[in-house]
Write a protein that holds these residues in place. Structure first.
Motif, PDB file in Angstrom:
ATOM      1  N   VAL B  43       0.846  -1.197   0.000  1.00 23.00           N
ATOM      2  CA  VAL B  43       0.000   0.000   0.000  1.00 23.00           C
ATOM      3  C   VAL B  43       0.881   1.247   0.000  1.00 23.00           C
ATOM      4  O   VAL B  43       0.665   2.179  -0.775  1.00 23.00           O
ATOM      5  N   GLU B  44       1.903   1.228   0.832  1.00 21.58           N
ATOM      6  CA  GLU B  44       2.821   2.359   0.952  1.00 21.58           C
ATOM      7  C   GLU B  44       3.427   2.720  -0.424  1.00 21.58           C
ATOM      8  O   GLU B  44       3.547   3.885  -0.783  1.00 21.58           O
ATOM      9  N   LEU B  45       3.781   1.684  -1.201  1.00 22.08           N
ATOM     10  CA  LEU B  45       4.385   1.911  -2.521  1.00 22.08           C
ATOM     11  C   LEU B  45       3.490   2.708  -3.462  1.00 22.08           C
ATOM     12  O   LEU B  45       3.958   3.434  -4.328  1.00 22.08           O
ATOM     13  N   TYR B  46       2.198   2.523  -3.314  1.00 25.78           N
ATOM     14  CA  TYR B  46       1.257   3.167  -4.242  1.00 25.78           C
ATOM     15  C   TYR B  46       0.487   4.323  -3.602  1.00 25.78           C
ATOM     16  O   TYR B  46      -0.527   4.757  -4.122  1.00 25.78           O
ATOM     17  N   ASP B  47       0.985   4.796  -2.459  1.00 28.01           N
ATOM     18  CA  ASP B  47       0.386   5.989  -1.849  1.00 28.01           C
ATOM     19  C   ASP B  47       1.054   7.201  -2.508  1.00 28.01           C
ATOM     20  O   ASP B  47       2.035   7.753  -2.024  1.00 28.01           O
ATOM     21  N   ILE B  48       0.515   7.590  -3.639  1.00 30.13           N
ATOM     22  CA  ILE B  48       1.196   8.515  -4.541  1.00 30.13           C
ATOM     23  C   ILE B  48       1.082   9.960  -4.091  1.00 30.13           C
ATOM     24  O   ILE B  48       2.016  10.739  -4.208  1.00 30.13           O
TER      25      ILE B  48
END
Lengths: 257, 382
Positions: B43-48
């Protein structure tokens, strides 16, 4: 003796098995401006494409030396890096990248080839600013996609601007005057004249004498059916303007030349 | 709750004309497992966009801790029966979903992740209701993680009331093994504007359906798409745009790059009802094939019952333009780099239209990391 900037000997070139250039000779020394004039289909654009390295044209005979190096051995991009610049008759539109973005790729590719450091963003933008001024080009235009939505005059000015950015030894202008009104023509010519120097040479390919009122050539050559049939100084362009190309048809010539 | 899927439907779907080129029968043999892990690391990776509202679903389950909700965003748990009007054959079932309404200052980011050591199948549901004069922008990211044959079936439904404006970007990212079968259903009323961008950068088999109903006068609709695919990947963009009232203006513009043996399918049916005079509809599909093995199937379709309309379609499939290559090379750019630059330019033309800067630059980054020679492009940013 000075090494010629460009030395073309007995050049034969074909496209799809049709021979277009049939033994063309041309020597350009540093600092000279040569104009090549000829009717439609005489091989003017083929000549510029062959010098630039268009793969569709096959050189079947002859040689092109640039500063003494064999140009035909080099790929199109290596020729540009070595110092040849072609201003296109019909500059290509590239949607999706801005002119600045595209030119940064070009400037740095050439600097890398020449063993110079690549420019950082600041120095690059300074250079853009300076060169754009020299051809009276609005830098806002350079944030737009390459040549997309440019007027005819803007496209040609952008070509001269690119030439100024890339700092070539030899500039080839392929019908840069086509589609320009007189004001745009003057601006383009002024941009070219600012780039004239004792080291740099130009080959100006044109259909009409008009451009040569503003970019005054040292030599004028008449290209007919793939060969240069007549060479002279700038006054030859005036003769052409007056008498038309028909007077130079090899078959229509009765003087025995 | 996780979802249960009756996967027998996938066995013969490709016997149906509208699924002709897209065989997903392999899905009928996969045993899907429940997985309730929160997978916070992904999730962190795609919290743009950390300052924007963020709605997260992992394996179909709403993640309250990872999400940032604002006023008019509500979560429905376990319902999500939407979009009964279309003839989509993508199965639907109960799942968690999000309901968005009211003018939003910022783009709302919706992330749907499917992840796990064993294959997981889930639905997803996004419901957007723009009332009269409201303006809503949503950016959806649909991601498969890992090497499993995961299956994600997100469904987005939009109702755009009079004079409202809705922008939706949908990006498919992550694993090249996952299946994405998505549908987007749009109902438009008088003088509304809807703009959608469907971007496929991942997935093994991806089907993006768009069903749009222009039910009011003078609607404006742009349905755009972009894709970049390689080995063993397929994307099927399937659209049906119905002009039911006069004065509608719609555009379908899909473009993509296909490398290795990648395939793309485009079906862009435009339907113009008798009453829908002065309709102006365009559909375009452009493909660049980088190899002899890549394939593009373009099926532009017009079905017109009104007599005073302008409808056009065009499809081009080809290689990288030689003249453009020469132009770049005559500027000193070597052939490899010129090719990379032209691919980037082709795709970037589509990304340029995205209004959310953070979302766009994040996608450009993914694009460049997938693009051979992408590093060279990165250095050109001023």
């Amino acid at each position: 003796m000075t090494t010629p900037l460009l030395e073309i000997k007995n050049l034969h070139a074909s496209v799809e098995d049709t021979e277009i250039l049939k033994g063309l000779n041309l020597t350009v020394l540093p600092g000279e401006v040569h104009s090549i004039m000829g009717p439609n289909g005489s091989g003017k654009s083929t000549l510029s494409s062959v010098i630039a390295g268009h793969e569709a044209y096959e050189v079947t005979e002859g040689s092109i030396l640039f500063n003494g190096i064999d140009l035909l051995e080099l790929e199109a991009d290596q020729r540009a890096c070595a110092g040849v610049f072609l201003a296109f008759q019909y500059p290509i539109e590239i949607p999706g990248v801005s002119t600045k973005f595209f030119l940064k790729a070009a400037v740095n590719a050439i600097r890398k080839y020449r063993g110079q450091d690549e420019l950082d963003a600041m120095d690059f933008l300074d250079l853009v600013e300076e060169k754009a001024k020299s051809v009276n080009l609005n830098t806002d235009l350079l944030d737009r996609n390459v040549n997309q939505g440019f007027s005819g005059g803007e496209k040609k000015r952008a070509e001269i601007f690119q030439m100024a950015m890339l700092n070539p030894m030899l500039g080839i202008l392929d019908e840069t005057d086509s589609g320009l009104d007189i004001d745009a023509l003057k601006i383009v010519a002024e941009g070219v004249n600012k780039l004239r120097s004792p080291e740099r040479g130009f080959v100006v390919i044109t259909h009409y004498q008009r451009l040569l009122d503003y970019i005054v050539p040292d030599y004028v050559h008449v290209l007919m059916d793939g060969k240069i049939v007549k060479s002279g100084d700038k006054s030859l362009a005036l003769v052409l303007e007056e008498k038309g190309y028909a007077a130079f048809e090899p078959s229509g010539c009765s003087c025995g030349c | 709750m996780s979802c249960t899927v009756d996967n027998s439907i996938f066995e013969k779907l490709h016997k149906n004309e509208s699924w002709l080129y897209t065989n997903v029968s392999a899905l009928s043999t996969i045993t899907f497992q429940d997985n309730e892990d929160a997978h916070a690391e992904f999730v962190e990776l795609y919290d743009i966009s950390k300052n924007s509202p963020f709605v997260v679903f992992v394996n179909g389950i709403f993640q309250e801790n990872a999400s940032r909700l604002s006023g008019s965003i509500t979560i429905n748990t376990g319902s999500g029966e939407v979009a009964k009007r279309s003839d989509s054959q993508i199965p639907r079932g109960a799942c968690d979903g999000v309901h968005i309404t009211g003018t939003q200052q910022k783009t709302i980011h919706v992330l749907q992740i499917v992840a796990g050591e064993a294959p997981v199948a889930c639905y997803g549901s996004v419901f957007i209701h723009a009332n009269e004069g409201e303006s809503i922008s949503v950016a959806e990211t649909n991601v498969g993680i890992g090497n499993c044959d995961h299956l994600l079936m997100p469904c987005t439904e939009v109702i755009a009331e009079k004079n409202s404006s809705v922008t939706i970007v949908r990006a498919i990212r992550g694993s090249k093994k996952a299946y994405h079968l998505s549908s987007l259903h749009v109902e438009q009323h008088e003088s509304s504007k809807v703009q959608t961008h469907t971007l496929t950068l991942a997935g093994k088999r991806t089907r993006n359906e768009v069903y749009a109903y222009l039910d009011g006068k003078d609607c404006e609709s742009n349905f755009d798409g972009m894709y970049m695919l390689g080995q063993d990947q397929l994307v099927d963009n399937h659209l049906r745009v119905e002009h039911n009232m006069p004065g509608g203006n719609s555009r379908e513009f899909y473009k993509g790059i296909l490398d290795k043996n990648a395939k793309s399918v485009f079906t862009g049916r435009i339907y113009v009802k008798e009453d829908a005079q002065q309709t102006d509809a365009k559909q375009t599909n452009q493909n660049i094939l980088l190899t002899d093995d890549a394939e593009a199937f373009a099926r532009p379709q017009l079905e017109i019952y009104a007599d005073d309309v302008a409808c056009t379609h065009g499809a081009t499939t080809g290689e990288i333009d030689d003249e453009a290559m020469l132009y770049l090379q005559t500027r000193g750019i070597p052939a490899d780099a010129a090719k990379t630059l032209l691919i980037y330019a082709f795709l970037n033309e589509s990304l340029d239209e995205l209004t959310d800067d953070e979302f766009r630059s994040n996608l450009v980054e993914e694009l460049l990391s997938n693009l051979p020679g992408g590093e060279f492009i990165r250095e050109l940013y001023l």
